[in-house]
Design a protein around this motif. Structure first.
Motif, PDB file in Angstrom:
ATOM      1  N   ARG A 103       0.970  -1.126  -0.034  1.00 23.91           N
ATOM      2  CA  ARG A 103      -0.008   0.040   0.074  1.00 23.91           C
ATOM      3  C   ARG A 103       0.955   1.225  -0.176  1.00 23.91           C
ATOM      4  O   ARG A 103       1.521   1.653   0.809  1.00 23.91           O
ATOM      5  N   GLY A 104       0.995   1.929  -1.274  1.00 25.93           N
ATOM      6  CA  GLY A 104       1.972   2.986  -1.118  1.00 25.93           C
ATOM      7  C   GLY A 104       3.533   2.466  -0.850  1.00 25.93           C
ATOM      8  O   GLY A 104       3.831   1.539  -1.514  1.00 25.93           O
ATOM      9  N   SER A 105       4.147   3.110  -0.414  1.00 21.79           N
ATOM     10  CA  SER A 105       5.355   2.848  -0.091  1.00 21.79           C
ATOM     11  C   SER A 105       5.636   1.638   0.939  1.00 21.79           C
ATOM     12  O   SER A 105       6.877   1.041   1.219  1.00 21.79           O
ATOM     13  N   GLY A 106       4.610   1.133   1.607  1.00 22.09           N
ATOM     14  CA  GLY A 106       4.488   0.099   2.694  1.00 22.09           C
ATOM     15  C   GLY A 106       4.025  -1.049   2.404  1.00 22.09           C
ATOM     16  O   GLY A 106       3.379  -1.304   1.352  1.00 22.09           O
ATOM     17  N   SER A 107       3.565  -1.740   3.221  1.00 26.92           N
ATOM     18  CA  SER A 107       2.804  -3.008   2.955  1.00 26.92           C
ATOM     19  C   SER A 107       2.227  -3.218   4.395  1.00 26.92           C
ATOM     20  O   SER A 107       2.755  -3.048   5.685  1.00 26.92           O
ATOM     21  N   ASP A 108       0.889  -3.924   4.424  1.00 26.48           N
ATOM     22  CA  ASP A 108       0.152  -4.143   5.497  1.00 26.48           C
ATOM     23  C   ASP A 108      -0.116  -5.905   5.446  1.00 26.48           C
ATOM     24  O   ASP A 108      -0.136  -6.286   4.379  1.00 26.48           O
ATOM     25  N   ILE A 109      -0.608  -6.343   6.543  1.00 26.23           N
ATOM     26  CA  ILE A 109      -1.099  -7.867   6.627  1.00 26.23           C
ATOM     27  C   ILE A 109      -2.372  -7.871   6.672  1.00 26.23           C
ATOM     28  O   ILE A 109      -3.221  -7.060   7.260  1.00 26.23           O
ATOM     29  N   PHE A 110      -2.978  -8.784   5.686  1.00 25.42           N
ATOM     30  CA  PHE A 110      -4.518  -9.195   5.631  1.00 25.42           C
ATOM     31  C   PHE A 110      -4.757 -10.533   5.803  1.00 25.42           C
ATOM     32  O   PHE A 110      -3.733 -11.382   5.630  1.00 25.42           O
ATOM     33  N   LYS A 124     -11.753  -9.895   2.672  1.00 23.60           N
ATOM     34  CA  LYS A 124     -10.297  -9.527   3.255  1.00 23.60           C
ATOM     35  C   LYS A 124     -10.411  -8.670   4.496  1.00 23.60           C
ATOM     36  O   LYS A 124     -11.410  -8.235   4.441  1.00 23.60           O
ATOM     37  N   ARG A 125      -9.550  -9.027   5.549  1.00 27.36           N
ATOM     38  CA  ARG A 125      -9.700  -8.342   6.725  1.00 27.36           C
ATOM     39  C   ARG A 125      -8.270  -7.827   6.842  1.00 27.36           C
ATOM     40  O   ARG A 125      -7.568  -8.451   7.072  1.00 27.36           O
ATOM     41  N   GLN A 126      -8.002  -6.271   7.019  1.00 31.20           N
ATOM     42  CA  GLN A 126      -6.819  -5.934   7.279  1.00 31.20           C
ATOM     43  C   GLN A 126      -6.585  -5.978   8.905  1.00 31.20           C
ATOM     44  O   GLN A 126      -7.314  -5.318   9.612  1.00 31.20           O
ATOM     45  N   ILE A 127      -5.218  -6.261   9.411  1.00 37.47           N
ATOM     46  CA  ILE A 127      -5.004  -6.206  10.589  1.00 37.47           C
ATOM     47  C   ILE A 127      -3.870  -5.407  11.125  1.00 37.47           C
ATOM     48  O   ILE A 127      -3.570  -5.245  12.327  1.00 37.47           O
ATOM     49  N   THR A 128      -2.956  -4.826  10.181  1.00 41.93           N
ATOM     50  CA  THR A 128      -2.135  -3.838  10.595  1.00 41.93           C
ATOM     51  C   THR A 128      -2.155  -2.776   9.717  1.00 41.93           C
ATOM     52  O   THR A 128      -2.743  -2.683   8.702  1.00 41.93           O
ATOM     53  N   ASN A 129      -1.656  -1.505  10.225  1.00 40.70           N
ATOM     54  CA  ASN A 129      -1.733  -0.133   9.464  1.00 40.70           C
ATOM     55  C   ASN A 129      -0.466   0.212   9.780  1.00 40.70           C
ATOM     56  O   ASN A 129       0.055   1.130  10.629  1.00 40.70           O
ATOM     57  N   SER A 130       0.462   0.008   8.589  1.00 41.84           N
ATOM     58  CA  SER A 130       1.829   0.113   8.725  1.00 41.84           C
ATOM     59  C   SER A 130       2.161   1.903   8.485  1.00 41.84           C
ATOM     60  O   SER A 130       3.179   2.220   8.967  1.00 41.84           O
ATOM     61  N   ASN A 131       1.400   2.667   8.008  1.00 40.63           N
ATOM     62  CA  ASN A 131       1.888   4.019   7.712  1.00 40.63           C
ATOM     63  C   ASN A 131       2.923   4.167   6.981  1.00 40.63           C
ATOM     64  O   ASN A 131       3.860   4.890   7.650  1.00 40.63           O
ATOM     65  N   GLY A 132       3.166   3.388   6.090  1.00 39.47           N
ATOM     66  CA  GLY A 132       4.397   3.396   5.308  1.00 39.47           C
ATOM     67  C   GLY A 132       5.618   2.503   5.569  1.00 39.47           C
ATOM     68  O   GLY A 132       6.552   2.288   4.761  1.00 39.47           O
ATOM     69  N   ALA A 133       5.375   1.786   6.822  1.00 38.00           N
ATOM     70  CA  ALA A 133       6.434   0.828   7.247  1.00 38.00           C
ATOM     71  C   ALA A 133       6.014  -0.351   6.470  1.00 38.00           C
ATOM     72  O   ALA A 133       4.992  -0.688   5.788  1.00 38.00           O
ATOM     73  N   ILE A 134       7.106  -1.639   6.313  1.00 37.31           N
ATOM     74  CA  ILE A 134       6.921  -2.687   5.553  1.00 37.31           C
ATOM     75  C   ILE A 134       6.544  -3.752   6.731  1.00 37.31           C
ATOM     76  O   ILE A 134       7.378  -4.234   7.288  1.00 37.31           O
ATOM     77  N   ASP A 135       5.096  -4.238   6.757  1.00 44.28           N
ATOM     78  CA  ASP A 135       4.902  -5.435   7.445  1.00 44.28           C
ATOM     79  C   ASP A 135       4.833  -6.503   6.631  1.00 44.28           C
ATOM     80  O   ASP A 135       3.975  -6.636   5.527  1.00 44.28           O
TER      81      ASP A 135
END
Length: 453
Positions: A279-286, A295-306
């Motif tokens: 998502r953008g420059s980062g990634s989140d976990i679903f 799909k259920r998103q469980i992290t909100n990285s705010n630009g970090a890579i999860d």
């Protein structure tokens, strides 16, 4: 997409389906029947009582006699059983004459130094009947007596099942020989390798290629309850997670994401997949439900890579790695979402976490000091231990009983890629008994299956 044709997939279906090789006799499967004891009943020691603990066996491998099960097929079966047991480092297999159909000469076996012995024979041609008895040499008890009937094409599986029975009766926990490993087969020069989704028995036998190598393929993962593999493919130059059904050979995209989806792992029930999506420059976990595809998103990285999420064995937690704190480290959070707790605090960067099926350990890769380390820690981050090191050691995967890890080891490449090698090895969770698994091609990204059946 470049996968094997449907006609080839249908031909592979019977080979890969568990029910095709372990089921009712009428279906051409494998039938196991008990054999009566010649000596004292195995019930005297209890059906689940181990003859020796695993920790004791590590100090001194169990001397066990495995005889020849007969000429031809019988000899091959004995060879596979011997290889399975010797490969653990917990057994010392000895040759000896233990005639089938009679009580062994325990005095002679004791003089040989054996603590356990097997008697057995393989009979038949179109179908084969393999009789096996396991004996406690010191007490003179029969610990197990079973006959297996199947088509001769399943002889290797019978051998693995017998080795599993011996392992369980002697050590008190389930064996892992009747299992498979999905992996990425690699061919070609270092800078332009062809990658194929592949499958083999845990000892490297029965290799099969599932994709044709046109597209980059990575990170296969087994469904714990059905013959299904999740993996990442760059098909049509769009990296996404796919599902490959081993019973039919067909595949499908798992969920639609705006960016790249990658790093899949199944839940313990096999009903959902946890993965990363950019998502953008980062990634989140679903988490993706396989039935509804919700799909259920469980992290909100705010630009970090999860990334690299993995469920705990009870499905309540997820371990993953993230650079949210400035460098890649390991974190644990509830599978339902919420705050995450960092658990890695050693020197270097941490990644590729995987939870042991026993729940007691998390394996990981640590990068630092000019190389890679493969290690384990407790789920709270304590007790970190390094098992092996190298130029690259990565992609750990536990065997079903949690005692052994398979992983990828790669060597450094010289000019033009010279000297590069990529292979799969195994190592005990104590850090001992590292062994390579021989494959016909280069190999990486191993994923250990659950027990067959």
């Amino acid at each position: 997409m470049s996968f094997i044709p449907d006609t080839d997939a249908e031909a592979l279906s019977a080979l890969f389906s568990r029910r095709s090789v372990l089921g009712a006799t009428a279906a051409g499967g494998l039938l196991a029947t008990p054999l009566a004891a010649f000596a004292q009943s195995a019930a005297a020691s209890g059906p689940g009582e181990a003859e020796i603990t695993v920790d004791q066996a590590r100090q001194e491998p169990i001397p066990i006699v495995i005889p020849n099960f007969g000429a031809g097929l019988g000899e091959q079966i004995s060879s596979v059983i011997t290889s399975d047991l010797n490969g653990t480092g917990l057994f010392k297999v000895m040759s000896g004459d233990v005639p089938p159909g009679s009580t062994p000469d325990f005095s002679a076996l004791k003089a040989q130094g054996a603590r356990a012995a097997v008697s057995g024979q393989a009979i038949g041609s179109g179908s084969v009947r393999v009789e096996m008895r396991l004996w406690n040499v010191l007490s003179g008890q029969q610990l197990q007596g079973t006959a297996y009937t199947a088509s001769t094409s399943n002889w290797r599986r019978i051998a693995h099942i017998i080795a599993d029975v011996i392992y369980e009766r002697m050590l008190g926990e389930k064996g892992y020989f009747d299992t498979r490993i999905a992996y990425i087969a690699r061919t070609g020069p270092r800078h332009h390798q062809i990658t194929r989704l592949a499958l083999m028995d845990q000892d490297g036998a029965n290799e099969r290629m599932l994709t044709n190598g046109e597209w980059l393929t990575l990170t296969p993962r087994f469904n714990p309850v059905r013959d299904q593999i999740a993996f990442m493919s760059y098909a049509n130059n769009r990296p996404r997670v796919y599902l490959f059904d081993l019973a039919s050979g067909r595949q499908q995209i798992l969920g639609e994401f705006a960016g790249i989806s990658f790093a899949p792992r199944f839940s313990p029930t096999g009903g959902s997949v946890v993965l990363s999506a950019t998502r953008g420059s980062g990634s989140d976990i679903f988490i993706v439900d396989l039935a509804s595809r919700a799909k259920r998103q469980i992290t909100n990285s705010n630009g970090a890579i999860d990334t690299s999420p993995c469920f705990s064995p009870d499905g309540s937690q997820i371990v993953f790695n993230s650079d949210r704190g400035g460098s890649p480290q390991l974190y644990i959070m509830s599978a339902s979402g919420g705050p995450a707790k960092r658990i890695s605090y050693g020197t270097g960067q941490y990644g590729s976490p995987v939870w042991s099926p026993r729940g007691d350990l998390i394996a990981f890769t640590r990068i630092g000091g000019g190389g890679f380390s493969l290690g384990v820690m407790n789920p709270d981050g304590s007790g970190e231990r390094i098992l092996t090191q190298g130029f690259t050691v990565d992609s750990a995967t536990f065997c079903p009983n949690g005692r052994v890890l398979a992983f990828c080891r790669q060597s450094a490449a010289g000019a033009g890629g010279a000297g590069f090698a990529s292979g799969i090895g195994t190592i005990d969770i104590t850090g001992f008994n590292e062994r390579p698994i021989r494959t016909s091609t280069g190999a990486s990204d191993p994923a250990w299956s659950p027990r067959n059946g």
